[in-house]
Design a protein around this motif. Sequence first.
Motif, PDB file in Angstrom:
ATOM      1  N   CYS A  12      50.104  38.486  47.805  1.00 30.02           N
ATOM      2  CA  CYS A  12      49.864  39.439  48.888  1.00 30.02           C
ATOM      3  C   CYS A  12      51.068  39.437  49.828  1.00 30.02           C
ATOM      4  O   CYS A  12      51.394  38.404  50.408  1.00 30.02           O
ATOM      5  CB  CYS A  12      48.623  39.048  49.689  1.00 30.02           C
ATOM      6  N   PRO A  56      42.810  42.796  48.230  1.00 27.97           N
ATOM      7  CA  PRO A  56      42.839  41.358  47.957  1.00 27.97           C
ATOM      8  C   PRO A  56      41.609  40.886  47.182  1.00 27.97           C
ATOM      9  O   PRO A  56      41.694  39.971  46.360  1.00 27.97           O
ATOM     10  CB  PRO A  56      42.885  40.735  49.352  1.00 27.97           C
ATOM     11  N   ARG A  57      40.461  41.510  47.434  1.00 26.12           N
ATOM     12  CA  ARG A  57      39.234  41.151  46.718  1.00 26.12           C
ATOM     13  C   ARG A  57      39.432  41.274  45.210  1.00 26.12           C
ATOM     14  O   ARG A  57      38.988  40.419  44.435  1.00 26.12           O
ATOM     15  CB  ARG A  57      38.080  42.047  47.159  1.00 26.12           C
ATOM     16  N   ALA A  60      41.364  38.358  43.823  1.00 23.69           N
ATOM     17  CA  ALA A  60      40.543  37.153  43.674  1.00 23.69           C
ATOM     18  C   ALA A  60      39.757  37.156  42.374  1.00 23.69           C
ATOM     19  O   ALA A  60      39.375  36.093  41.873  1.00 23.69           O
ATOM     20  CB  ALA A  60      39.594  37.013  44.857  1.00 23.69           C
ATOM     21  N   VAL A  66      46.541  32.414  44.384  1.00 22.69           N
ATOM     22  CA  VAL A  66      47.026  33.575  45.125  1.00 22.69           C
ATOM     23  C   VAL A  66      47.965  33.103  46.222  1.00 22.69           C
ATOM     24  O   VAL A  66      47.644  32.195  46.991  1.00 22.69           O
ATOM     25  CB  VAL A  66      45.872  34.392  45.733  1.00 22.69           C
ATOM     26  N   THR A  79      43.441  39.107  55.376  1.00 17.94           N
ATOM     27  CA  THR A  79      43.678  39.159  53.932  1.00 17.94           C
ATOM     28  C   THR A  79      42.727  38.242  53.170  1.00 17.94           C
ATOM     29  O   THR A  79      42.278  38.563  52.070  1.00 17.94           O
ATOM     30  CB  THR A  79      45.133  38.783  53.620  1.00 17.94           C
ATOM     31  N   VAL A  80      42.397  37.115  53.771  1.00 12.57           N
ATOM     32  CA  VAL A  80      41.543  36.139  53.090  1.00 12.57           C
ATOM     33  C   VAL A  80      40.065  36.366  53.371  1.00 12.57           C
ATOM     34  O   VAL A  80      39.234  36.350  52.451  1.00 12.57           O
ATOM     35  CB  VAL A  80      41.954  34.707  53.480  1.00 12.57           C
ATOM     36  N   LEU A  86      40.223  38.158  50.021  1.00 14.16           N
ATOM     37  CA  LEU A  86      40.174  37.320  48.825  1.00 14.16           C
ATOM     38  C   LEU A  86      38.831  36.624  48.673  1.00 14.16           C
ATOM     39  O   LEU A  86      38.278  36.543  47.574  1.00 14.16           O
ATOM     40  CB  LEU A  86      41.289  36.273  48.889  1.00 14.16           C
ATOM     41  N   ARG A  94      34.503  35.366  41.421  1.00 11.84           N
ATOM     42  CA  ARG A  94      35.767  34.916  41.984  1.00 11.84           C
ATOM     43  C   ARG A  94      36.463  33.912  41.066  1.00 11.84           C
ATOM     44  O   ARG A  94      35.877  32.896  40.698  1.00 11.84           O
ATOM     45  CB  ARG A  94      35.528  34.279  43.348  1.00 11.84           C
ATOM     46  N   VAL A  96      39.789  32.897  41.963  1.00 10.67           N
ATOM     47  CA  VAL A  96      40.769  32.186  42.773  1.00 10.67           C
ATOM     48  C   VAL A  96      40.235  30.805  43.151  1.00 10.67           C
ATOM     49  O   VAL A  96      39.096  30.654  43.589  1.00 10.67           O
ATOM     50  CB  VAL A  96      41.164  32.996  44.027  1.00 10.67           C
ATOM     51  N   ILE A  99      44.732  28.927  47.370  1.00 13.47           N
ATOM     52  CA  ILE A  99      45.520  29.868  48.165  1.00 13.47           C
ATOM     53  C   ILE A  99      46.742  29.141  48.691  1.00 13.47           C
ATOM     54  O   ILE A  99      46.639  28.037  49.243  1.00 13.47           O
ATOM     55  CB  ILE A  99      44.684  30.435  49.328  1.00 13.47           C
TER      56      ILE A  99
END
Length: 299
Positions: A12, A56-57, A60, A66, A79-80, A86, A94, A96, A99
């Motif tokens: 990102c 961002p989703r 993830a 990420v 963003t998270v 995410l 998910r 991810v 991070i």
Amino acid sequence: MQEQDKTELGFCGPGLMGAPMIRHLLRAGHAVSVWNRTAAKAEALVADGARVVATPRELARRAEVVLLCVADGAAVEQTVFGDDGLLATPDDARRVRLIVDHSSIPPGLTRELAERAAALGVGWVDAPVSGGVGGAQAGTLAVMAGGAAQDVATVEPVLAAYAARVTHMGGPGAGQTTKLCNQAIVTATVAAIAEAVSLARRSGIDAARLPDALAGGWADSTLLRTFVPRMTQDGLAPIGALKTFQKDVDTVADAARETGTPMPVAGTVQQLLRLAEAMGLAQADFSGFVDILQTPRQG
């Protein structure tokens, strides 16, 4: 490739720093999906092999690791943890698990975000960088990392694509604190270089020759060799805006207050940067320190 090398990555923030970092990851053989608030910056990397996602989703759902390189703490949090962030992705969808935040944000906020991520089973490494756009392009960045030792070790082979060195400095927030130390040194030095250039000019000396004259001496440095040309030549591509320095030095001041650390030099630099903003120079290149000092001589 080793198994870690095959991990799909998300990124990102393909800006001045992020875009060359992504290109290094792609050249190293990683699969990289990219998101940016301004889609055109992400789409510019398609020709290099990146895949662009809308949110961002979505990253993830695709990537186990990420990486973030965004403007500030508010951007990291959005963003998270934002509606399309995410970690807005349901657990069962998910992928991810880790991070890595290359952004420069306050250490306290980093610790808070890391705790929130941990509650969802996601690790967090704060990994701000030093080396500027040139270091990102050359793949020689220095990374100062905070977080669990196992998480740092897991991601180190990925970071090797654009970093010459990764140093684990401690738990969450330790990387950000180290970056503040870096920025205190960098901004004070660039301000001092601007003063030297101004003194040389007003004394009738060719300021552009300072790097040659000082080469090998105690004043010689990468910053001297980088910024004297930028302060004495026109038409060079920008490598960052003074508003970024201002954000970082304001964070240095907050950390100094919280820890009771006297930092009079950083305080002076903070006032210079506030003056730059008042003069309309917030968007000026880092070398714009020299423009703050161009007050006409009296008499």
